[in-house]
Design a protein around this motif. Structure first.
Motif, PDB file in Angstrom:
ATOM      1  N   CYS A 177     -20.020  -1.869   6.496  1.00  0.00           N
ATOM      2  CA  CYS A 177     -19.443  -2.259   5.213  1.00  0.00           C
ATOM      3  C   CYS A 177     -20.502  -2.990   4.403  1.00  0.00           C
ATOM      4  CB  CYS A 177     -18.246  -3.173   5.446  1.00  0.00           C
ATOM      5  SG  CYS A 177     -17.421  -3.724   3.936  1.00  0.00           S
ATOM      6  N   ASN A 198     -13.429   5.650  -3.142  1.00  0.00           N
ATOM      7  CA  ASN A 198     -14.387   4.831  -3.874  1.00  0.00           C
ATOM      8  C   ASN A 198     -15.333   4.023  -3.004  1.00  0.00           C
ATOM      9  OD1 ASN A 198     -13.402   5.611  -6.395  1.00  0.00           O
ATOM     10  ND2 ASN A 198     -11.807   4.059  -6.342  1.00  0.00           N
ATOM     11  N   CYS A 199     -15.177   4.037  -1.702  1.00  0.00           N
ATOM     12  CA  CYS A 199     -16.001   3.204  -0.818  1.00  0.00           C
ATOM     13  C   CYS A 199     -17.440   3.739  -0.752  1.00  0.00           C
ATOM     14  CB  CYS A 199     -15.409   3.172   0.586  1.00  0.00           C
ATOM     15  SG  CYS A 199     -16.377   2.164   1.742  1.00  0.00           S
ATOM     16  N   CYS A 220      -9.098   3.653  -2.225  1.00  0.00           N
ATOM     17  CA  CYS A 220     -10.041   2.817  -1.481  1.00  0.00           C
ATOM     18  C   CYS A 220     -11.022   3.682  -0.695  1.00  0.00           C
ATOM     19  CB  CYS A 220      -9.304   1.855  -0.559  1.00  0.00           C
ATOM     20  SG  CYS A 220      -8.126   2.648   0.562  1.00  0.00           S
ATOM     21  N   TRP A 223     -10.592   0.652   8.391  1.00  0.00           N
ATOM     22  CA  TRP A 223     -12.012   0.388   8.167  1.00  0.00           C
ATOM     23  C   TRP A 223     -12.814   0.622   9.433  1.00  0.00           C
ATOM     24  CZ3 TRP A 223      -8.123  -1.789   5.577  1.00  0.00           C
ATOM     25  CH2 TRP A 223      -8.250  -1.943   4.201  1.00  0.00           C
ATOM     26  N   ILE A 239     -14.015   3.631   4.885  1.00  0.00           N
ATOM     27  CA  ILE A 239     -12.550   3.617   4.866  1.00  0.00           C
ATOM     28  C   ILE A 239     -12.022   5.038   4.989  1.00  0.00           C
ATOM     29  CG2 ILE A 239     -10.491   2.953   3.573  1.00  0.00           C
ATOM     30  CD1 ILE A 239     -12.291   0.984   2.023  1.00  0.00           C
ATOM     31  N   CYS A 246      -7.835  -1.516  -6.034  1.00  0.00           N
ATOM     32  CA  CYS A 246      -6.518  -1.109  -5.532  1.00  0.00           C
ATOM     33  C   CYS A 246      -5.476  -1.352  -6.623  1.00  0.00           C
ATOM     34  CB  CYS A 246      -6.149  -1.901  -4.280  1.00  0.00           C
ATOM     35  SG  CYS A 246      -4.497  -1.510  -3.653  1.00  0.00           S
ATOM     36  N   CYS A 283       0.841  -1.198   0.000  1.00  0.00           N
ATOM     37  CA  CYS A 283       0.000   0.000   0.000  1.00  0.00           C
ATOM     38  C   CYS A 283       0.876   1.249   0.000  1.00  0.00           C
ATOM     39  CB  CYS A 283      -0.907   0.004   1.221  1.00  0.00           C
ATOM     40  SG  CYS A 283      -1.923   1.491   1.367  1.00  0.00           S
ATOM     41  N   ILE A 317      -4.810  -4.425  -0.797  1.00  0.00           N
ATOM     42  CA  ILE A 317      -5.887  -4.669   0.155  1.00  0.00           C
ATOM     43  C   ILE A 317      -6.316  -6.121   0.080  1.00  0.00           C
ATOM     44  CG2 ILE A 317      -8.239  -4.057   0.827  1.00  0.00           C
ATOM     45  CD1 ILE A 317      -7.631  -1.242  -0.176  1.00  0.00           C
ATOM     46  N   CYS A 331     -12.867  -1.897  -2.711  1.00  0.00           N
ATOM     47  CA  CYS A 331     -11.536  -1.512  -2.222  1.00  0.00           C
ATOM     48  C   CYS A 331     -10.480  -2.533  -2.649  1.00  0.00           C
ATOM     49  CB  CYS A 331     -11.540  -1.339  -0.705  1.00  0.00           C
ATOM     50  SG  CYS A 331     -12.086  -2.773   0.237  1.00  0.00           S
ATOM     51  N   PRO A 360      -5.105   2.547   4.827  1.00  0.00           N
ATOM     52  CA  PRO A 360      -6.551   2.479   5.032  1.00  0.00           C
ATOM     53  C   PRO A 360      -6.911   1.858   6.377  1.00  0.00           C
ATOM     54  CG  PRO A 360      -5.858   0.892   3.379  1.00  0.00           C
ATOM     55  CD  PRO A 360      -4.662   1.706   3.736  1.00  0.00           C
TER      56      PRO A 360
END
Length: 81
Positions: A45, A26-27, A23, A41, A32, A55, A17, A60, A51, A39
């Motif tokens: 979810c 775009n969650c 991530c 969390w 996140i 990536c 990472c 992830i 995610c 990241p």
């Protein structure tokens, strides 16, 4: 049972990472956030796995189950439309 299916406990980022933040951006659950460049969390979810699949560094993971699996994004199918 539904609560278990949406758990974020097994998500983690490997050393690959680079903290790009895609991530978190775009969650769809907005669960996140970046903490110290990695990241982290929260509890809510949708298990969409966006995610993991988006990536760019395959950093992830969700437990050991995703380490050897390929990644999927829709981009390769909708580009050029």
């Amino acid at each position: 049972m539904l609560k278990f299916a949406r758990s974020t406990k097994a998500f983690y980022a490997t050393a690959a990472c680079n903290g790009c933040g895609l991530c978190a951006q775009n969650c769809p659950a907005c669960t996140i956030r970046l903490a110290n460049g990695k990241p982290a969390w929260s509890k809510q979810c949708y298990q969409c796995l966006r995610c993991i699949n988006e990536c760019p560094r395959r950093a992830i993971q969700y437990g050991k189950a995703t380490e050897t699996r390929s990644r999927y994004t829709i981009k390769q199918y909708v580009q050029g439309r």
